[in-house]
Design a protein around this motif. Sequence first.
Motif, PDB file in Angstrom:
ATOM      1  N   SER A 189      -2.221  -1.013  -0.953  1.00 47.12           N
ATOM      2  CA  SER A 189      -2.385  -0.674  -2.144  1.00 47.12           C
ATOM      3  C   SER A 189      -3.845  -0.819  -2.423  1.00 47.12           C
ATOM      4  O   SER A 189      -4.758  -1.600  -1.877  1.00 47.12           O
ATOM      5  N   ILE A 190      -4.407  -0.140  -3.523  1.00 44.29           N
ATOM      6  CA  ILE A 190      -5.722  -0.063  -3.887  1.00 44.29           C
ATOM      7  C   ILE A 190      -5.858   0.020  -5.574  1.00 44.29           C
ATOM      8  O   ILE A 190      -5.117   0.484  -5.981  1.00 44.29           O
ATOM      9  N   ASN A 191      -6.514  -1.019  -5.870  1.00 39.66           N
ATOM     10  CA  ASN A 191      -6.541  -1.030  -7.380  1.00 39.66           C
ATOM     11  C   ASN A 191      -7.764  -0.221  -8.092  1.00 39.66           C
ATOM     12  O   ASN A 191      -8.434   0.548  -7.382  1.00 39.66           O
ATOM     13  N   SER A 192      -7.889  -0.274  -9.337  1.00 38.22           N
ATOM     14  CA  SER A 192      -8.808   0.521 -10.071  1.00 38.22           C
ATOM     15  C   SER A 192     -10.195   0.315  -9.619  1.00 38.22           C
ATOM     16  O   SER A 192     -11.380   0.952 -10.057  1.00 38.22           O
ATOM     17  N   HIS A 193     -10.568  -0.910  -9.167  1.00 36.45           N
ATOM     18  CA  HIS A 193     -11.818  -1.569  -8.820  1.00 36.45           C
ATOM     19  C   HIS A 193     -12.240  -1.212  -7.610  1.00 36.45           C
ATOM     20  O   HIS A 193     -13.191  -1.682  -6.766  1.00 36.45           O
ATOM     21  N   GLY A 194     -11.180  -0.514  -6.673  1.00 36.42           N
ATOM     22  CA  GLY A 194     -11.468  -0.100  -5.319  1.00 36.42           C
ATOM     23  C   GLY A 194     -11.079  -1.152  -4.357  1.00 36.42           C
ATOM     24  O   GLY A 194     -11.332  -1.147  -3.027  1.00 36.42           O
ATOM     25  N   GLN A 195     -10.533  -2.492  -4.986  1.00 37.76           N
ATOM     26  CA  GLN A 195      -9.998  -3.336  -3.847  1.00 37.76           C
ATOM     27  C   GLN A 195      -8.771  -3.115  -3.183  1.00 37.76           C
ATOM     28  O   GLN A 195      -7.761  -2.427  -3.882  1.00 37.76           O
ATOM     29  N   ILE A 196      -8.864  -3.333  -1.987  1.00 38.87           N
ATOM     30  CA  ILE A 196      -7.532  -2.767  -1.050  1.00 38.87           C
ATOM     31  C   ILE A 196      -6.982  -3.988  -0.450  1.00 38.87           C
ATOM     32  O   ILE A 196      -7.683  -4.932   0.043  1.00 38.87           O
ATOM     33  N   VAL A 197      -5.680  -3.821  -0.323  1.00 38.59           N
ATOM     34  CA  VAL A 197      -5.079  -4.955   0.368  1.00 38.59           C
ATOM     35  C   VAL A 197      -4.155  -4.242   1.506  1.00 38.59           C
ATOM     36  O   VAL A 197      -3.552  -3.240   1.297  1.00 38.59           O
ATOM     37  N   GLY A 198      -3.534  -4.950   2.437  1.00 41.78           N
ATOM     38  CA  GLY A 198      -2.801  -4.476   3.563  1.00 41.78           C
ATOM     39  C   GLY A 198      -2.762  -5.615   4.537  1.00 41.78           C
ATOM     40  O   GLY A 198      -2.518  -6.896   4.233  1.00 41.78           O
ATOM     41  N   TRP A 199      -2.694  -5.311   5.855  1.00 41.31           N
ATOM     42  CA  TRP A 199      -2.419  -6.406   6.842  1.00 41.31           C
ATOM     43  C   TRP A 199      -3.085  -5.804   8.082  1.00 41.31           C
ATOM     44  O   TRP A 199      -3.246  -4.501   8.381  1.00 41.31           O
ATOM     45  N   GLY A 200      -3.164  -6.703   8.981  1.00 40.31           N
ATOM     46  CA  GLY A 200      -3.905  -6.431  10.250  1.00 40.31           C
ATOM     47  C   GLY A 200      -3.784  -7.557  11.164  1.00 40.31           C
ATOM     48  O   GLY A 200      -2.978  -8.528  10.727  1.00 40.31           O
ATOM     49  N   THR A 201      -4.414  -7.634  12.312  1.00 43.95           N
ATOM     50  CA  THR A 201      -4.309  -8.570  13.166  1.00 43.95           C
ATOM     51  C   THR A 201      -5.799  -9.277  13.594  1.00 43.95           C
ATOM     52  O   THR A 201      -6.701  -8.585  13.462  1.00 43.95           O
ATOM     53  N   LYS A 202      -5.610 -10.530  13.736  1.00 46.38           N
ATOM     54  CA  LYS A 202      -6.962 -11.253  14.102  1.00 46.38           C
ATOM     55  C   LYS A 202      -6.501 -12.217  15.420  1.00 46.38           C
ATOM     56  O   LYS A 202      -5.654 -13.081  14.972  1.00 46.38           O
TER      57      LYS A 202
END
Length: 357
Positions: A331-344
């Motif tokens: 997902s991306i909001n109107s301010h360009g912030q992005i969420v999701g998932w990954g690995t570390k």
Amino acid sequence: MTMILPQSINLKIKPSPASVQVLMPRVKPLNPTAASYYDLTNLGTLGGGISVAKDINDSAQIVGYSINDIGQKQAFVWNLKEGMQDIGTIGNDSSCAYSINDYGQVVGYSVSDCGQRRAFIWDKIKGIHCLDAKSNNLSEAYGINNSGQVVGFSVTNNGQRKAFIWDETKGIQNLSISDDIESSAYAINYSGQVVGYSVSSDLIVKTFIWNGDKDIQELPGFLGSDLNMSGQVIGFYSVPQHNNRAFLWNNTEEFQDLGTISNNANLQFFDSEAHSINDSGVIVGSSDKLINTEQEEFAQRAFIWDSVNKMQDLNDLIDPSSGWVLTEARSINSHGQIVGWGTKGQSCCAFLLTPIS
């Protein structure tokens, strides 16, 4: 009866300001292009080793699910001040949050005492409750707009999966889509337009764009996952090699194939899927990427797309020493912030990306 989609489509599948404190955005609005660099925030977990972020609103409140310290899947809300908070379940030990609006209202599903997934709505004052308390049928809620309208799917008494729209006044109403034997609604914008998919009696998968009582537009062969205020629709469609490609449709007769991160015509077996589009037309999703040319080895990576820079690997836009591999941007909001998932390391965790340049 639940239909199985054709193999060419691989599914992975009224506001109440008093309900929750609205957190003010912490970043300035972004131009309609990707940033050149993003700061990464690890959202943590509820005690287990996994968390997944599904949506972010314009106040940087984030929802998804996390595994807790006793192995249960729990819906969460996250914000910068309070971190990750478990929002509970309805009668069982499992829940997942899919969407949050700018008033902090959250929707998703929770598993009931009888073991059935049930669509829920949550806010900080009222807590969590079913959208349809009278039914025990399977249902999930995928999207909510700032008017408190909710979309998703519910299974009817005769076993059909049907797209629905819900509000506090009318309750759940199934969307009428011609000749469909299965349908689901994934997103709803501020003006009440709904996007999702349907399957016709001859097993053709179609994106539908529902415009209230006005009309329904259909795109055969496409699966829509999100739309913005301008009515731009994104999702994915099948290519002849039985793979999926992310697309953008601009409310015209034409659509744009967004390609893949590797952008190589010889890689016809690579997938890409678009998951979210903001009101500036910036898109995020996931794509297969060639990571070993000699062995033709590939892996899934999170992407961002804009009309100037086209598709970019988000891993190229974060600190390379972070140790993260971003696999899915959700997902991306109107301010360009992005969420999701990954690995570390050995952990799979939710992330927040904030543009800083």
